[in-house]
Design a protein around this motif. Structure first.
Motif, PDB file in Angstrom:
ATOM      1  N   PRO A   1       0.804  -1.229   0.000  1.00 47.78           N
ATOM      2  CA  PRO A   1       0.000   0.000   0.000  1.00 47.78           C
ATOM      3  C   PRO A   1       0.834   1.274   0.000  1.00 47.78           C
ATOM      4  CG  PRO A   1      -0.926  -1.602   1.519  1.00 47.78           C
ATOM      5  CD  PRO A   1       0.394  -2.152   1.069  1.00 47.78           C
ATOM      6  N   ALA A   2       1.970   1.258   0.672  1.00 55.35           N
ATOM      7  CA  ALA A   2       2.782   2.476   0.759  1.00 55.35           C
ATOM      8  C   ALA A   2       3.386   2.854  -0.591  1.00 55.35           C
ATOM      9  CB  ALA A   2       3.894   2.285   1.795  1.00 55.35           C
ATOM     10  N   LYS A   3       3.504   1.870  -1.519  1.00 58.00           N
ATOM     11  CA  LYS A   3       4.129   2.139  -2.814  1.00 58.00           C
ATOM     12  C   LYS A   3       3.134   2.057  -3.969  1.00 58.00           C
ATOM     13  CE  LYS A   3       8.736   0.512  -1.448  1.00 58.00           C
ATOM     14  NZ  LYS A   3       9.833  -0.443  -1.757  1.00 58.00           N
ATOM     15  N   ALA A   4       1.835   2.010  -3.656  1.00 57.62           N
ATOM     16  CA  ALA A   4       0.838   1.953  -4.723  1.00 57.62           C
ATOM     17  C   ALA A   4       0.904   3.217  -5.566  1.00 57.62           C
ATOM     18  CB  ALA A   4      -0.550   1.788  -4.122  1.00 57.62           C
ATOM     19  N   HIS A   5       0.568   3.094  -6.837  1.00 56.01           N
ATOM     20  CA  HIS A   5       0.596   4.243  -7.745  1.00 56.01           C
ATOM     21  C   HIS A   5      -0.460   5.251  -7.294  1.00 56.01           C
ATOM     22  CE1 HIS A   5       0.158   6.602 -11.435  1.00 56.01           C
ATOM     23  NE2 HIS A   5       1.368   6.162 -11.754  1.00 56.01           N
ATOM     24  N   ALA A   6      -0.020   6.421  -6.854  1.00 57.90           N
ATOM     25  CA  ALA A   6      -0.921   7.390  -6.228  1.00 57.90           C
ATOM     26  C   ALA A   6      -2.004   7.862  -7.189  1.00 57.90           C
ATOM     27  CB  ALA A   6      -0.112   8.579  -5.709  1.00 57.90           C
ATOM     28  N   GLY A   7      -1.624   8.199  -8.420  1.00 58.42           N
ATOM     29  CA  GLY A   7      -2.605   8.693  -9.374  1.00 58.42           C
ATOM     30  C   GLY A   7      -3.635   7.647  -9.740  1.00 58.42           C
ATOM     31  N   GLY A   8      -3.191   6.420  -9.956  1.00 59.72           N
ATOM     32  CA  GLY A   8      -4.107   5.346 -10.307  1.00 59.72           C
ATOM     33  C   GLY A   8      -5.060   5.030  -9.172  1.00 59.72           C
ATOM     34  N   LEU A   9      -4.560   4.997  -7.937  1.00 64.16           N
ATOM     35  CA  LEU A   9      -5.412   4.709  -6.788  1.00 64.16           C
ATOM     36  C   LEU A   9      -6.439   5.820  -6.589  1.00 64.16           C
ATOM     37  CD1 LEU A   9      -6.132   2.927  -4.425  1.00 64.16           C
ATOM     38  CD2 LEU A   9      -4.335   4.047  -3.081  1.00 64.16           C
ATOM     39  N   ALA A  10      -6.008   7.061  -6.741  1.00 60.44           N
ATOM     40  CA  ALA A  10      -6.939   8.188  -6.598  1.00 60.44           C
ATOM     41  C   ALA A  10      -8.040   8.114  -7.648  1.00 60.44           C
ATOM     42  CB  ALA A  10      -6.180   9.510  -6.712  1.00 60.44           C
ATOM     43  N   ALA A  11      -7.682   7.765  -8.869  1.00 62.77           N
ATOM     44  CA  ALA A  11      -8.676   7.655  -9.938  1.00 62.77           C
ATOM     45  C   ALA A  11      -9.675   6.553  -9.629  1.00 62.77           C
ATOM     46  CB  ALA A  11      -7.992   7.391 -11.264  1.00 62.77           C
ATOM     47  N   LEU A  12      -9.191   5.430  -9.106  1.00 62.63           N
ATOM     48  CA  LEU A  12     -10.085   4.326  -8.780  1.00 62.63           C
ATOM     49  C   LEU A  12     -11.051   4.713  -7.661  1.00 62.63           C
ATOM     50  CD1 LEU A  12     -10.944   1.377  -9.124  1.00 62.63           C
ATOM     51  CD2 LEU A  12      -9.198   0.752  -7.455  1.00 62.63           C
ATOM     52  N   LEU A  13     -10.535   5.349  -6.619  1.00 56.35           N
ATOM     53  CA  LEU A  13     -11.390   5.764  -5.501  1.00 56.35           C
ATOM     54  C   LEU A  13     -12.429   6.778  -5.963  1.00 56.35           C
ATOM     55  CD1 LEU A  13      -8.699   6.091  -2.664  1.00 56.35           C
ATOM     56  CD2 LEU A  13     -10.297   4.203  -3.061  1.00 56.35           C
ATOM     57  N   ALA A  14     -12.022   7.694  -6.821  1.00 58.29           N
ATOM     58  CA  ALA A  14     -12.957   8.707  -7.320  1.00 58.29           C
ATOM     59  C   ALA A  14     -14.057   8.086  -8.169  1.00 58.29           C
ATOM     60  CB  ALA A  14     -12.200   9.754  -8.132  1.00 58.29           C
ATOM     61  N   ALA A  15     -13.763   6.941  -8.807  1.00 58.89           N
ATOM     62  CA  ALA A  15     -14.754   6.275  -9.654  1.00 58.89           C
ATOM     63  C   ALA A  15     -15.651   5.325  -8.867  1.00 58.89           C
ATOM     64  CB  ALA A  15     -14.046   5.504 -10.758  1.00 58.89           C
ATOM     65  N   GLY A  16     -15.410   5.197  -7.561  1.00 52.59           N
ATOM     66  CA  GLY A  16     -16.248   4.342  -6.733  1.00 52.59           C
ATOM     67  C   GLY A  16     -15.624   3.024  -6.352  1.00 52.59           C
ATOM     68  N   GLY A  17     -14.413   2.765  -6.781  1.00 55.19           N
ATOM     69  CA  GLY A  17     -13.713   1.558  -6.363  1.00 55.19           C
ATOM     70  C   GLY A  17     -13.227   1.691  -4.936  1.00 55.19           C
ATOM     71  N   ARG A  18     -12.809   0.588  -4.351  1.00 52.40           N
ATOM     72  CA  ARG A  18     -12.334   0.650  -2.976  1.00 52.40           C
ATOM     73  C   ARG A  18     -11.210  -0.346  -2.768  1.00 52.40           C
ATOM     74  NH1 ARG A  18     -14.285  -3.180   0.651  1.00 52.40           N
ATOM     75  NH2 ARG A  18     -15.716  -4.743  -0.218  1.00 52.40           N
ATOM     76  N   PRO A  19     -10.320  -0.035  -1.834  1.00 51.47           N
ATOM     77  CA  PRO A  19      -9.250  -0.991  -1.499  1.00 51.47           C
ATOM     78  C   PRO A  19      -9.809  -2.108  -0.630  1.00 51.47           C
ATOM     79  CG  PRO A  19      -9.053   0.978  -0.154  1.00 51.47           C
ATOM     80  CD  PRO A  19     -10.172   1.236  -1.111  1.00 51.47           C
ATOM     81  N   THR A  20      -9.129  -3.247  -0.641  1.00 50.30           N
ATOM     82  CA  THR A  20      -9.531  -4.368   0.191  1.00 50.30           C
ATOM     83  C   THR A  20      -8.289  -5.113   0.642  1.00 50.30           C
ATOM     84  OG1 THR A  20     -10.878  -6.381   0.328  1.00 50.30           O
ATOM     85  CG2 THR A  20      -9.782  -5.945  -1.761  1.00 50.30           C
ATOM     86  N   ALA A  21      -8.402  -5.745   1.804  1.00 51.48           N
ATOM     87  CA  ALA A  21      -7.335  -6.611   2.286  1.00 51.48           C
ATOM     88  C   ALA A  21      -7.786  -8.071   2.274  1.00 51.48           C
ATOM     89  CB  ALA A  21      -6.913  -6.202   3.690  1.00 51.48           C
ATOM     90  N   ASP A  22      -8.979  -8.317   1.744  1.00 51.30           N
ATOM     91  CA  ASP A  22      -9.574  -9.648   1.756  1.00 51.30           C
ATOM     92  C   ASP A  22      -9.079 -10.442   0.549  1.00 51.30           C
ATOM     93  OD1 ASP A  22     -11.102 -11.893   1.994  1.00 51.30           O
ATOM     94  OD2 ASP A  22     -13.022 -10.909   1.546  1.00 51.30           O
ATOM     95  N   ARG A  23      -8.210 -11.400   0.789  1.00 53.28           N
ATOM     96  CA  ARG A  23      -7.666 -12.191  -0.304  1.00 53.28           C
ATOM     97  C   ARG A  23      -8.689 -13.146  -0.896  1.00 53.28           C
ATOM     98  NH1 ARG A  23      -1.361 -12.979  -0.378  1.00 53.28           N
ATOM     99  NH2 ARG A  23      -0.755 -10.951   0.424  1.00 53.28           N
ATOM    100  N   ASP A  24      -9.778 -13.398  -0.187  1.00 57.79           N
ATOM    101  CA  ASP A  24     -10.823 -14.248  -0.755  1.00 57.79           C
ATOM    102  C   ASP A  24     -11.522 -13.574  -1.922  1.00 57.79           C
ATOM    103  OD1 ASP A  24     -10.322 -16.279   1.015  1.00 57.79           O
ATOM    104  OD2 ASP A  24     -11.855 -15.664   2.455  1.00 57.79           O
ATOM    105  N   ALA A  25     -11.337 -12.253  -2.052  1.00 62.65           N
ATOM    106  CA  ALA A  25     -11.914 -11.557  -3.205  1.00 62.65           C
ATOM    107  C   ALA A  25     -11.359 -12.119  -4.511  1.00 62.65           C
ATOM    108  CB  ALA A  25     -11.628 -10.055  -3.106  1.00 62.65           C
ATOM    109  N   PHE A  26     -10.175 -12.710  -4.450  1.00 59.98           N
ATOM    110  CA  PHE A  26      -9.555 -13.310  -5.629  1.00 59.98           C
ATOM    111  C   PHE A  26     -10.413 -14.445  -6.179  1.00 59.98           C
ATOM    112  CE2 PHE A  26      -6.600 -16.293  -7.676  1.00 59.98           C
ATOM    113  CZ  PHE A  26      -5.890 -15.455  -8.524  1.00 59.98           C
ATOM    114  N   THR A  27     -11.006 -15.225  -5.298  1.00 60.57           N
ATOM    115  CA  THR A  27     -11.805 -16.373  -5.728  1.00 60.57           C
ATOM    116  C   THR A  27     -13.212 -15.960  -6.132  1.00 60.57           C
ATOM    117  OG1 THR A  27     -12.556 -16.859  -3.470  1.00 60.57           O
ATOM    118  CG2 THR A  27     -10.488 -17.864  -4.188  1.00 60.57           C
ATOM    119  N   ARG A  28     -13.684 -14.811  -5.672  1.00 52.96           N
ATOM    120  CA  ARG A  28     -15.057 -14.384  -5.971  1.00 52.96           C
ATOM    121  C   ARG A  28     -15.154 -13.557  -7.251  1.00 52.96           C
ATOM    122  NH1 ARG A  28     -14.870 -12.789  -0.401  1.00 52.96           N
ATOM    123  NH2 ARG A  28     -14.726 -10.624  -1.112  1.00 52.96           N
ATOM    124  N   ALA A  29     -14.080 -12.950  -7.677  1.00 56.16           N
ATOM    125  CA  ALA A  29     -14.130 -11.977  -8.764  1.00 56.16           C
ATOM    126  C   ALA A  29     -14.526 -12.612 -10.097  1.00 56.16           C
ATOM    127  CB  ALA A  29     -12.791 -11.278  -8.896  1.00 56.16           C
TER     128      ALA A  29
END
Length: 479
Positions: A84-112
């Motif tokens: 998280p500390a090295k995530a691309h700042a511009g890309g993350l900001a764009a995702l959050l502004a579009a309604g996306g959200r960060p997650t720490a749940d690795r089970d999201a990998f199997t649900r996507a």
């Protein structure tokens, strides 16, 4: 033709292009192309579950910006940030502004419904780090799209040093990367989509010929052609123990475009019985008569060294295979030095390992299969010859480092005698006047197509089935 460039070449071209563009333009081009491919893979974008595996740097940025575009179209997007500390700042900001959200749940990998692999880009080397490695083994129900290259695959060579993510689709930017075309990396890439981003690139060090490219190479006889003008290929193969190798090499040679095949060896009776159009002698290459190229080695047995030396003493191109490769490995590269005509070596992985031993390198067939491009180039440079390294991805390399890859084959080609047919075919193309790189590339392509034709609809084949299918493969390219 597919062109593949190294990371260094891509980085240089990107830097030159970005110098004249507004900041972020290149990343937005890549993200737009990536998002378009992803949208086409989903039954519908709205409501679909999308997970971004985002590493640090621009690769993660490409994935995040693309995911933001999907989120704006109603996709439910989550981003699992590996650091998280090295995530691309511009890309993350764009995702959050579009309604996306960060997650720490690795089970999201199997649900996507769709996973974007933006962990490691073309700058990555070596095995995945511990935080990313588990994703190579986790089950999933949705498709995985790799951003530029599957994480864990070396983009320049296709080598896989440890766990790697296996993509259904890889979206690469600007040019193909060699690692997407060469096994084992190619097995992880899935279907490859190329997105143009405006790069001005130098000549590609690695190419993959397509149908039209091979068709343009194939010799076509003119009105004044006769069997000698079309080229005569000599085949020195077979022995009392392995007469079938001679029959199969001649079968490939007869279907390779040359006007005649001159056979020399101990299997003359078997060859003429199967192929009565063949010119035969038992006197060896030194006294067999005029040819435009020699094929030596298949099933050569104890005569392999003599036939190799005699063929190399001629002034025509020589294709070295099978038992003659073993003898060449023993003699070393000095056996080829000073020849006025080129040499084409056609080893499988085990023979390549023996040839490397002739250069003082200790390795084995498994290691060779894991580093195909590196091996083919090393052998080509060390022996001063063109090398056709056989395998699931055939790699053809010239001594100057140029390489071509071919993947037209099928697993059914893993049958006894298949390589003998390939040698005869490639030698015949050499005799028509093609340069070794072209002859080997065209032969590999035709050989793979013939394997597919012979094996359709998924049945075992013999090497004679393969040889018979060469006519159909050639005709399919000439249409």
């Amino acid at each position: 033709m597919r062109h593949a460039h190294t990371v260094e070449q891509v980085r240089s071209a990107e830097a030159a292009l970005m110098a004249g563009l507004p900041e972020g333009t290149l990343m937005q081009r890549a993200a737009a192309g990536l998002a378009a491919v992803c949208a086409g893979l989903l039954p519908r974008v709205y409501g679909s579950r999308v997970l971004v595996l985002a590493g640090s740097g621009d690769n993660g940025g490409d994935a995040l910006f693309a995911a933001a575009r999907l989120a704006r179209r109603g996709a439910r997007v989550e981003a699992l940030l590996l650091d998280p500390a090295k995530a691309h700042a511009g890309g993350l900001a764009a995702l959050l502004a579009a309604g996306g959200r960060p997650t720490a749940d690795r089970d999201a990998f199997t649900r996507a419904d769709l996973v974007l692999d933006g962990i490691v880009g073309i700058g990555g080397r070596g095995p995945l780090r511990p935080a990313a490695a588990p994703f190579a083994e986790l089950p999933r129900r949705g498709r995985l799209v790799a951003v530029d290259v599957p994480s864990g695959v070396d983009p320049d060579t296709g080598e896989v040093a440890g766990p790697a993510l296996r993509a259904d689709v890889t979206v690469c930017f600007g040019t193909h990367k060699p690692g997407l075309l060469i096994d084992p990396g190619a097995q992880y890439a899935g279907v490859v989509h190329l997105v143009g981003i405006g790069l001005d690139l130098p000549p590609a060090p690695v190419e993959a010929l397509q149908r039209a490219d091979v068709a343009a190479l194939l010799p076509v006889p003119g009105a004044e052609s006769d069997k000698y003008r079309r080229g005569v290929v000599g085949v020195a193969a077979g022995s009392a123990r392995y007469p079938g190798a001679a029959v199969l090499a001649v079968a490939g040679a007869l279907r390779g475009g040359a006007g005649a095949v001159r056979y020399t060896g101990h299997a003359a009776a078997e060859v003429v019985r199967r192929h009565p159009e063949t010119l035969v002698t038992e006197d060896g290459p030194a006294r067999a008569g005029k040819v435009q190229a020699w094929v030596v080695g298949p099933g050569g047995g104890t005569d392999a060294e003599r036939t190799l030396r005699e063929a190399l003493d001629t002034g025509v191109p020589v294709l070295v295979d099978a038992d003659a490769l073993t003898e060449l490995a023993r003699l070393g590269p000095s056996a080829l030095s000073g020849r006025p005509a080129p040499v084409l070596l056609t080893p499988h992985a085990g023979e390549a390992a023996r040839l490397l031993a002739g250069l003082g390198e200790d390795t084995d067939a498994t290691a060779v299969a894991g580093r195909r491009l590196r091996t083919a180039r090393r052998l080509a440079a060390g022996y001063g010859a063109t090398v056709l390294l056989k395998g699931s991805t055939t790699v053809v390399a010239d001594p100057d480092g140029r390489a071509r890859v071919n993947s037209t084959g099928t697993g059914w080609l893993g049958t006894a005698g298949s390589g003998d047919v390939l040698s005869g075919l490639a030698g015949s193309l050499l005799a028509t006047g093609l340069a070794p790189l072209d002859a080997a590339s065209a032969a590999a392509h035709l050989h793979g197509l013939a394997g597919r034709h012979a094996a359709a609809p998924g049945a075992p084949i013999t090497a004679l089935d393969l040889a018979a299918a060469l006519h159909r493969a050639w005709a399919s390219l000439a249409q």
